[in-house]
Structures are given as C-alpha cells and as structure tokens.
Design a protein around this motif. Structure first.
Motif: not given
Length: 437
Positions: A62, A66, A70, A115-116, A119-120, A123-124
């Motif tokens: 990450l 990012g 998050v 998501g790690l 996909s950011l 994760m958000t």
C-alpha cells in the motif's frame, strides 16, 4: 484524544451516585464482564487497524497516498454513522445495534485484506464500512452500559471501560508488531475481523427497561418510505439535540472537551514529533511521552473507579484542564523528564474528566435519548479533531511552534475554567443529596 437517569427518572439518583463505592465489584457481574470484553475487543481492533495498514506500507503493499485515503475513508464512515447509530440505538434494541454495527466492521476486514495490493477502491470502500461500524456501535455501547449496570456502580463500570480502551492503545500496536514477525498484513486484517466478531457476539442484552421513544415524524404517504425514513432519522436526532440543550452542564463540558481535543490534542500531536526530533535529537522522547500519557490515563481511571468528589463537575473540568501542561511542556526548553511528567499528568486528568462525564450523562439524560446525546458527544469531540490536525501544521508553519502551543495551552486551561462557571456544571447536573454513611 475521546456519556441516564435511574431507569427513567432524573430526581432520585443523586444519593446513590455520591454515596460510598459499592462493596460488590462490578467486575463480578457476568453481564458487565461480557460487555466489557466486547468493548475491549472492539478497542483492540480499532487501534490495531492503522498499525496494520502502516505495516502494509512498509511492505509496499500500500502506498503512502493510499494509506491516507483509506484512513480518511474510515474517519468519514465513522462520522457519517455515529449520529445514525445514536438514533437507531434509541429506537431499537441497543444490543442489536452493537451486533449489526460490529458485524459490519467484521465484514470489512476481509474486504480490506482482499483489496490489499490489488484494489485501492475496494480498500477505500471497506475502510468506510469499517468506520461506519465503529461509529454506529460507540453510542450503542455507551447506552448499553447504562442498561446493564445499576446506577450506583456505573462510575466503577465506566472506569473499567476506559481502562480497557487505554490498555488497547498500548496492547493493540504491541501485539500487532509481535504477530507481524510471523504473519503478513492480510492475515492480521483477518484477525481484526475476528476481534470485531467477538465484539458483535459477546455482549448480552441490557436488563434495564426504558420507555419507548415516540418518533416525532408524521406518517408518510405510500411510496415515500425512503424520504420518510430520512425525515424520521433527522427529526429524532434533532430531538436528541433538544435533550442535550436541557442540560447546560453537558453543553459546557462538551464545548470544553471539543476545544481540548481539537486544539490541545491536535497541537501536541503535530508538535511532539517535531520537538522530539529538533530539540532532543531522538525519537525516544516521542515514544516515552505517548506511553506516559496512556499510563497516566490508566492511573486516572483507577482513581476515579472509587473516587467520589464533593463537586463532581468542577473536579472533572479541572482534570480536563490538566491537558494544558502537555503543550506547555513542549514550549519550554526543559529536561525530557519534565515533558514525560507533563504527559503523565495530562493522562491522569483526561480520565478524571472522562469517567465522571460518562457517568453523569448516563444519570442525567433521559434513558430513551441517551444514545443520541452520546452520539452528539462523539460527533463533536471526535469529528472536529481531524479539522484541528489539518489546520495545526499550516499554523505552525506560519506562526511557529511556540506561539501555536501557547495559544493551545491557554485554551486547554481557560475553556474548562469558563465551562465551570455554567449553571449545573458544579455537580454535572443537580446538586447531590447527603452522602450515605
């Protein structure tokens, strides 16, 4: 930085609250122990998450930008859900609100792990869900404490609760760091999900009855269910604000707490790392001061578990003002031991405020509006903290560290002193009756 009358009445709890501490410890109450353990699990999960995400940055799973996104999403989810959670906890079973909100946070953890590094966006969204679960359960936990514990043992119960929170701030990152030597960040995120699952399943139902809250919203025509729901939520939250306004001591104390968190806590949060690096040339002052603050808070909670001051409100506000010594110590070229001692004093003071504050709110606020008033507490005290943090660094850049710390230290001392002048602030409500023998 950071809440009922005696089962439906506001005029009979004074003597019970100010008498001697009960002989039987609240820690021998199974229902409370379940609630306490659930709260502790949620605290560990809350404090561990930023640390795990920081480890993900170190492992390049990450990016720094990012991580900021998050964590911002988690804060936004918290603020969006805390008011709604307060309304729902007054409208429905508080146990059910704790269950569903903690379950939402539990579901968010594996989504964060999925998501790690992939996909950011996922994760958000998962972080926002985690924050919403955390925010919705806070006022529900607070109100459930009042339902689970008798009035004469609530101060002891609130002290035990805050000790769980403070212990979590120490144990959460430490345990995470130890586990990180054996498992990766994704596995740690799954562990956080398990902690939230414990928080969802462990607490029992509150035993104390409370009157049903009548919704002020009028019935809506067919086909307008969603607008009617929004109107009902808004109207019920406004009704909670009206309840808060009935208690001048609450508004004054909340204003003082918000000022100390948004100014004092934010100023020290930005200035302490700078002072530790530039004045003392080492990071250990930063670590020692933060540890000293938590240790002081644990000591303050132990004191308030049995302490019953004659002027409860004034004593609590004086404790809150003690936080001013933290920014004051950072202004002056003193020995590091003085900074560490100031943080111990600040930690003691914050719990000399917190425990009576929660206890008085549970005693004085109408039971069917307690969660909404508690959500207002969290919304302002926690909600303005990010604003203070965002403004503090630019202010230090323009005016310098010392002037900013001076203003913030002055606010920490003066705002609680002004709050103490408000009617009913002396006792955080009506004057107590004679002490029991």
């Amino acid at each position: 930085m950071a809440t009922t009358p005696l089962h439906g009445t506001t005029g009979t709890a004074g003597t019970a609250e100010t008498g001697p501490p009960p002989a039987r410890s609240v820690l021998r109450d199974t229902a409370f122990l379940r609630l306490w353990a659930g709260t502790t699990a949620s605290g560990l999960a809350t404090w561990a998450l930023p640390f795990v995400l920081g480890l993900a940055v170190l492992h390049r799973e990450l990016g720094a930008a990012g991580l900021g996104l998050v964590l911002a999403a988690r804060t936004a989810g918290f603020l969006a859900a805390v008011a709604v959670g307060g309304v729902l906890a007054d409208r429905h079973s508080r146990r059910a609100v704790v269950f569903w909100s903690a379950l939402a946070a539990a579901v968010a953890a594996p989504l964060l792990a999925l998501g790690l590094g992939r996909s950011l966006v996922l994760m958000t969204l998962a972080a926002a869900l985690a924050g919403a679960g955390q925010g919705a359960c806070r006022p529900a936990f607070q109100a459930l404490t009042a339902e689970t514990v008798a009035a004469d043992r609530r101060q002891q119960a609130n002290a035990a609760m805050t000790m769980a929170v403070r212990t979590s701030t120490l144990a959460g990152p430490t345990l995470t760091a130890l586990l990180a030597a054996f498992v990766d960040a994704g596995t740690l995120l799954l562990g956080i999900g398990l902690l939230w699952l414990v928080a969802a399943l462990l607490p029992g139902r509150g035993a104390a009855p409370r009157p049903a809250a009548a919704s002020p919203a009028s019935p809506a025509p067919a086909g307008s269910a969603a607008p009617a729901l929004r109107a009902s939520l808004r109207a019920e939250f406004v009704d909670g604000i009206r309840e808060a306004r009935r208690h001048p001591w609450f508004l004054a104390g909340l204003g003082a707490l918000t000022a100390v968190i948004a100014l004092g806590y934010s100023a020290t949060g930005v200035a302490l790392p700078l002072v530790s690096r530039d004045r003392y040339g080492t990071e250990w002052v930063l670590a020692a001061a933060m540890t000293a603050y938590t240790v002081g808070a644990l000591g303050g909670a132990l004191v308030t578990a049995r302490r019953r001051p004659r002027y409860e409100g004034w004593s609590a506000l004086a404790g809150l003002a003690l936080y001013g010594f933290a920014p004051l110590s950072l202004m002056l070229p003193v020995h590091p031991a003085v900074v560490i001692a100031a943080y111990v004093v600040a930690g003691i003071g914050i719990e000399l405020f917190n425990v009576p504050w929660f206890t008085a709110t549970q005693r004085e606020v109408a039971p069917d509006k307690l969660a909404r008033v508690s959500s207002l507490d969290f919304l302002l005290s926690y909600g303005l903290a990010p604003v203070g943090l965002a403004l503090m660094a630019p202010a230090i850049g323009v005016f310098g560290v010392t002037p900013v710390l001076a203003v913030c230290a002055g606010a920490c001392f003066l705002v609680p002193a002004a709050a103490a002048l408000v009617p009913t602030a002396r006792h955080f409500g009506r004057a107590p009756g004679p002490r029991a023998d």
